[in-house]
Design a protein around this motif. Structure first.
Motif, PDB file in Angstrom:
ATOM      1  N   ASN A 179      37.522  50.148  50.494  1.00  0.00           N
ATOM      2  CA  ASN A 179      37.298  48.716  50.304  1.00  0.00           C
ATOM      3  C   ASN A 179      37.123  47.939  51.607  1.00  0.00           C
ATOM      4  O   ASN A 179      36.794  46.756  51.583  1.00  0.00           O
ATOM      5  CB  ASN A 179      38.460  48.078  49.532  1.00  0.00           C
ATOM      6  N   ASP A 180      37.365  48.581  52.740  1.00  0.00           N
ATOM      7  CA  ASP A 180      37.338  47.875  54.025  1.00  0.00           C
ATOM      8  C   ASP A 180      36.323  48.508  54.965  1.00  0.00           C
ATOM      9  O   ASP A 180      36.276  49.738  55.120  1.00  0.00           O
ATOM     10  CB  ASP A 180      38.723  47.914  54.683  1.00  0.00           C
ATOM     11  N   THR A 213      34.516  43.431  56.568  1.00  0.00           N
ATOM     12  CA  THR A 213      34.215  43.151  55.165  1.00  0.00           C
ATOM     13  C   THR A 213      35.219  43.869  54.269  1.00  0.00           C
ATOM     14  O   THR A 213      35.526  45.039  54.472  1.00  0.00           O
ATOM     15  CB  THR A 213      32.794  43.641  54.813  1.00  0.00           C
ATOM     16  N   ARG A 214      35.706  43.114  53.294  1.00  0.00           N
ATOM     17  CA  ARG A 214      36.601  43.705  52.282  1.00  0.00           C
ATOM     18  C   ARG A 214      36.038  43.406  50.894  1.00  0.00           C
ATOM     19  O   ARG A 214      35.697  42.277  50.602  1.00  0.00           O
ATOM     20  CB  ARG A 214      38.019  43.176  52.398  1.00  0.00           C
TER      21      ARG A 214
END
Length: 216
Positions: A179-180, A213-214
């Motif tokens: 997710n990151d 970005t997550r």
């Protein structure tokens, strides 16, 4: 493929931070026209080739007025009819599971005709040659790519030909988790004085940014 194009400029009546003068209310018409495009794509083994031809035909092209002699300001106006006919080609090669590269070239003839002039005629409106080359490396969670873009044979404006534009960008992305992601982008590696448009505005010199970005 055939595309219908209609575009308005809803913010044309605001004061522009660069040009400082707004267009008179109700004076702008939306761009409207058609784009015709057809092409072929061939995939074999680990390579692909794309070839396309296109024709664009618009009315009410939106552009900028000439600079006011007293203030140097410009404002959005309808420049007239616009047309562009050209060809595009792209070759991509996935060398292995880590390396791939692509080469692209396009040639067009973008022209505009302003009916408000004393002797309306078609004149060049943008660069005719558009080329690019990219190479990418991927392994595990890391992807890195180097991209070169070139815009040449640009229009004549202000008593001279607009110089060619040459940009080299390096982009490296790493997935910290599913997710990151963190990305480093380095722009204008060659530190070129590139004209971003015909009015003398320059691209930024060499610069870089880090983006996190997550996703949820």
């Amino acid at each position: 493929m055939v595309y219908k194009h209609r575009q308005s400029l809803p913010n044309a009546n605001r004061v522009d931070s660069y040009y400082g003068k707004k267009a008179a209310a109700g004076t702008l018409k939306p761009e409207e026209g058609w784009t015709y495009e057809t092409g072929i794509k061939k995939i074999y083994d680990n390579k692909s080739i794309k070839l396309a031809v296109f024709h664009m035909d618009f009315e009410n092209k939106i552009g900028w007025s000439d600079k006011d002699p007293g203030t140097g300001e410009q404002y959005a106006i309808n420049k007239g009819d616009f047309r562009n006919t050209g060809i595009e080609a792209e070759f991509t090669h996935n060398v292995n599971d880590k390396w791939r590269y692509s080469l692209g070239i396009g040639y067009g003839n973008p022209e505009v005709k302003d009916p408000s002039t004393a002797n309306p005629k078609w004149v060049q409106d943008d660069g005719r040659i558009d080329a690019s080359a990219s190479v990418f490396y991927s392994i595990s969670k890391l992807t890195s790519g180097l991209t070169y873009k070139y815009l040449g044979d640009r229009e004549y404006y202000g008593g001279h030909d607009v110089p060619s534009r040459s940009r080299l960008t390096w982009n490296t992305s790493y997935d910290l988790t599913k997710n990151d992601n963190i990305t480093l982008t380095m722009n204008n590696l060659l530190d070129k004085d590139n004209y971003s448009n015909r009015y003398g505005n320059l691209d930024l010199p060499y610069n870089w940014k880090i983006t996190y970005t997550r996703t949820f």
